[in-house]
Design a protein around this motif. Structure first.
Motif, PDB file in Angstrom:
ATOM      1  N   ALA A 135       5.974  29.729  -9.540  1.00 23.78           N
ATOM      2  CA  ALA A 135       5.706  31.156  -9.395  1.00 23.78           C
ATOM      3  C   ALA A 135       5.463  31.745 -10.787  1.00 23.78           C
ATOM      4  N   PHE A 136       4.917  32.985 -10.816  1.00 28.11           N
ATOM      5  CA  PHE A 136       4.879  33.723 -12.061  1.00 28.11           C
ATOM      6  C   PHE A 136       6.324  33.985 -12.507  1.00 28.11           C
ATOM      7  N   LEU A 137       6.648  33.614 -13.741  1.00 29.60           N
ATOM      8  CA  LEU A 137       7.993  33.837 -14.279  1.00 29.60           C
ATOM      9  C   LEU A 137       8.042  35.254 -14.837  1.00 29.60           C
ATOM     10  N   LEU A 138       8.474  36.187 -14.031  1.00 30.08           N
ATOM     11  CA  LEU A 138       8.324  37.604 -14.364  1.00 30.08           C
ATOM     12  C   LEU A 138       8.966  38.019 -15.685  1.00 30.08           C
ATOM     13  N   PRO A 139      10.108  37.460 -16.099  1.00 28.98           N
ATOM     14  CA  PRO A 139      10.680  37.881 -17.379  1.00 28.98           C
ATOM     15  C   PRO A 139       9.803  37.543 -18.592  1.00 28.98           C
ATOM     16  N   LEU A 140       8.782  36.705 -18.408  1.00 30.42           N
ATOM     17  CA  LEU A 140       7.920  36.335 -19.527  1.00 30.42           C
ATOM     18  C   LEU A 140       6.657  37.199 -19.614  1.00 30.42           C
ATOM     19  N   TYR A 141       6.528  38.182 -18.717  1.00 32.46           N
ATOM     20  CA  TYR A 141       5.312  38.993 -18.674  1.00 32.46           C
ATOM     21  C   TYR A 141       5.643  40.470 -18.856  1.00 32.46           C
ATOM     22  N   HIS A 142       4.677  41.208 -19.411  1.00 30.07           N
ATOM     23  CA  HIS A 142       4.706  42.653 -19.261  1.00 30.07           C
ATOM     24  C   HIS A 142       4.172  42.929 -17.855  1.00 30.07           C
ATOM     25  N   PRO A 143       4.924  43.635 -17.017  1.00 32.88           N
ATOM     26  CA  PRO A 143       4.539  43.739 -15.604  1.00 32.88           C
ATOM     27  C   PRO A 143       3.202  44.431 -15.360  1.00 32.88           C
ATOM     28  N   VAL A 144       2.848  45.405 -16.192  1.00 33.93           N
ATOM     29  CA  VAL A 144       1.568  46.080 -15.990  1.00 33.93           C
ATOM     30  C   VAL A 144       0.420  45.119 -16.297  1.00 33.93           C
ATOM     31  N   ARG A 145       0.555  44.369 -17.372  1.00 30.98           N
ATOM     32  CA  ARG A 145      -0.501  43.404 -17.719  1.00 30.98           C
ATOM     33  C   ARG A 145      -0.648  42.350 -16.615  1.00 30.98           C
ATOM     34  N   LEU A 146       0.465  41.862 -16.082  1.00 34.60           N
ATOM     35  CA  LEU A 146       0.383  40.866 -15.016  1.00 34.60           C
ATOM     36  C   LEU A 146      -0.241  41.470 -13.760  1.00 34.60           C
ATOM     37  N   ALA A 147       0.136  42.685 -13.418  1.00 34.87           N
ATOM     38  CA  ALA A 147      -0.457  43.343 -12.253  1.00 34.87           C
ATOM     39  C   ALA A 147      -1.969  43.471 -12.413  1.00 34.87           C
ATOM     40  N   GLU A 148      -2.412  43.835 -13.616  1.00 44.30           N
ATOM     41  CA  GLU A 148      -3.850  43.959 -13.859  1.00 44.30           C
ATOM     42  C   GLU A 148      -4.561  42.618 -13.668  1.00 44.30           C
ATOM     43  N   GLU A 149      -3.958  41.525 -14.175  1.00 44.77           N
ATOM     44  CA  GLU A 149      -4.563  40.200 -14.018  1.00 44.77           C
ATOM     45  C   GLU A 149      -4.650  39.801 -12.552  1.00 44.77           C
ATOM     46  N   ILE A 150      -3.583  40.058 -11.800  1.00 46.54           N
ATOM     47  CA  ILE A 150      -3.574  39.709 -10.385  1.00 46.54           C
ATOM     48  C   ILE A 150      -4.654  40.482  -9.635  1.00 46.54           C
ATOM     49  N   CYS A 151      -4.793  41.752  -9.946  1.00 47.22           N
ATOM     50  CA  CYS A 151      -5.816  42.569  -9.282  1.00 47.22           C
ATOM     51  C   CYS A 151      -7.219  42.076  -9.631  1.00 47.22           C
ATOM     52  N   MET A 152      -7.441  41.704 -10.880  1.00 47.46           N
ATOM     53  CA  MET A 152      -8.737  41.131 -11.255  1.00 47.46           C
ATOM     54  C   MET A 152      -9.021  39.867 -10.462  1.00 47.46           C
ATOM     55  N   LEU A 153      -8.031  38.980 -10.384  1.00 47.86           N
ATOM     56  CA  LEU A 153      -8.194  37.728  -9.647  1.00 47.86           C
ATOM     57  C   LEU A 153      -8.484  37.975  -8.179  1.00 47.86           C
ATOM     58  N   ASP A 154      -7.862  38.999  -7.631  1.00 45.66           N
ATOM     59  CA  ASP A 154      -8.080  39.293  -6.219  1.00 45.66           C
ATOM     60  C   ASP A 154      -9.538  39.651  -5.959  1.00 45.66           C
TER      61      ASP A 154
ATOM     62  N   VAL B 131       6.623  34.792  -7.118  1.00 41.34           N
ATOM     63  CA  VAL B 131       7.416  35.392  -8.189  1.00 41.34           C
ATOM     64  C   VAL B 131       8.760  34.683  -8.310  1.00 41.34           C
ATOM     65  N   SER B 132       9.258  34.623  -9.555  1.00 43.54           N
ATOM     66  CA  SER B 132      10.541  33.987  -9.829  1.00 43.54           C
ATOM     67  C   SER B 132      11.076  34.534 -11.141  1.00 43.54           C
ATOM     68  N   ARG B 133      12.381  34.441 -11.330  1.00 43.31           N
ATOM     69  CA  ARG B 133      12.952  34.799 -12.627  1.00 43.31           C
ATOM     70  C   ARG B 133      13.066  33.582 -13.532  1.00 43.31           C
ATOM     71  N   GLY B 134      12.748  32.380 -13.005  1.00 41.22           N
ATOM     72  CA  GLY B 134      12.788  31.161 -13.798  1.00 41.22           C
ATOM     73  C   GLY B 134      14.041  30.355 -13.548  1.00 41.22           C
ATOM     74  N   VAL B 135      13.898  29.047 -13.568  1.00 37.82           N
ATOM     75  CA  VAL B 135      15.029  28.142 -13.342  1.00 37.82           C
ATOM     76  C   VAL B 135      15.590  27.621 -14.660  1.00 37.82           C
ATOM     77  N   SER B 136      14.713  27.273 -15.588  1.00 38.69           N
ATOM     78  CA  SER B 136      15.141  26.633 -16.830  1.00 38.69           C
ATOM     79  C   SER B 136      15.471  27.667 -17.907  1.00 38.69           C
TER      80      SER B 136
END
Length: 340
Positions: free
Chosen positions: A78-97, A108-113
């Motif tokens: 999943a996207f490791l949300l703590p490693l992203y700025h959420p607005v930037r990630l949202a913009e990328e996802i919308c572009m991909l869509d 989405v995930s907070r990460g395992v490791s």
């Protein structure tokens, strides 16, 4: 919930011993095969600082997939949300869509490791609260005319997010987990759900998900008919013996990749969990002839009552030709039986 079993591909794009450019092209070719066969989705894990993650930016890889496929949907898992700025990630996802004509989905995930998280200067103890805020911001970016938010980690005042997703109100969301807590979280939010683990655990979590989803039904759940799935690594050959002979050394390469960061930090916590013997005994890897693999998948589906099954056909040092052959045999000789 739909009774039909839909199929997906799961992938790490672990480095193995391949040239990276060749690795990307070969993976795209595998996804093209799955696309033509009518698979629902392709799911790519996100990893950093390890040879397990030769595709540390799923969005970049998906932009290539969007141009080479026609129907198959794709999501980071999943996207490791703590490693992203959420607005930037949202913009990328919308572009991909839009680039994919509405085929992107959002794991989405907070990460395992903790070692991957620390590599980005993030405190592992903060990941849950950062995850919660990030997810809320991402959904708001997709659904609100402008973004206003006042949290502990993120604050925005009437921020314009110009690109919205093609899928309304949002693309489907996924949540991978093998814990009871994570399963309840996924069900309460209506996220598509995928798990790993032996059939007994997958059965337990599948039942828990369905029960929690029904008890928590509200208009706020993002997916109204969620997918409940499990993932298995797969290798198919003419005989069980041939399959074992080819798969074990390839798996050992993958094992070294998935435990690499843990070992660098003198941590052996997951050695037994990921061992070849453990995966075989727990049937989280299915290796053998067509008949052997088919019978285990049919048994798994019957026990768990899942409606989604994702196979991983390329991992470790498996040669591309072997992965391709294994996937094609699954498509022609096993998948027709799964909805019979």
């Amino acid at each position: 919930m739909t009774p039909k079993l839909e199929l997906g591909l799961f992938d790490w794009i672990d480095r193995g011993n391949f040239d990276v450019a060749d690795l990307y092209e070969q993976r795209i070719q595998l996804v093209e095969i799955a696309d033509q066969a009518g698979f629902y989705g392709y799911h790519l894990a996100e990893h950093h600082g390890t040879s397990l993650g030769a595709a540390p930016s799923p969005s970049v890889f998906f932009s290539a997939l969007a141009q080479r496929t026609n129907q198959i949907r794709f999501s980071a898992m999943a996207f490791l949300l703590p490693l992203y700025h959420p607005v930037r990630l949202a913009e990328e996802i919308c572009m991909l869509d839009h680039l994919s004509n509405g085929r992107v989905e959002v794991g989405v995930s907070r990460g395992v490791s903790p070692y991957e998280i620390k590599g980005y200067g993030v405190d592992p103890d903060s990941t849950q609260e950062v995850f919660d805020e990030s997810l809320e911001v991402i959904v708001k970016c997709m659904t609100d005319d402008s973004l206003s938010y006042n949290g502990k980690h993120f604050q925005f005042d009437d921020l314009e997010v110009s690109v919205k997703p093609k899928q309304k109100p949002t693309p489907p969301f996924w949540y991978p987990t093998f814990s009871e807590k994570g399963t309840k979280y996924a069900a309460k939010h209506g996220f598509n759900f995928i798990t790993l683990g032996p059939p007994e655990l997958a059965t337990q979590l599948s039942k828990l998900y369905q029960q929690t989803f029904e008890e928590s039904k509200t208009g706020k759940q993002l997916n109204k008919q969620p997918k409940i799935g499990t993932m298995r690594q797969i290798f198919i050959a003419d005989t069980d013996q041939e399959a074992m002979r080819i798969a074990e050394p390839a798996y050992n390469t993958w094992y070294r990749s998935i435990t690499e960061l843990w070992h660098k930090n003198n941590d052996t916590s997951f050695d037994d969990f990921f061992s070849w013997e453990s995966f075989l005994n727990n049937e989280t890897i299915l290796v053998g002839s067509v008949d052997s693999v088919k019978s285990k998948i049919l048994d798994l589906v019957e026990k768990t009552r899942i409606n989604y099954f994702a196979g991983s056909f390329a991992w470790g040092s498996l040669p591309f030709e072997k992965s391709q052959e294994s996937l094609c045999r699954f498509i022609t000789e096993i998948s027709p039986s799964l909805n019979a």
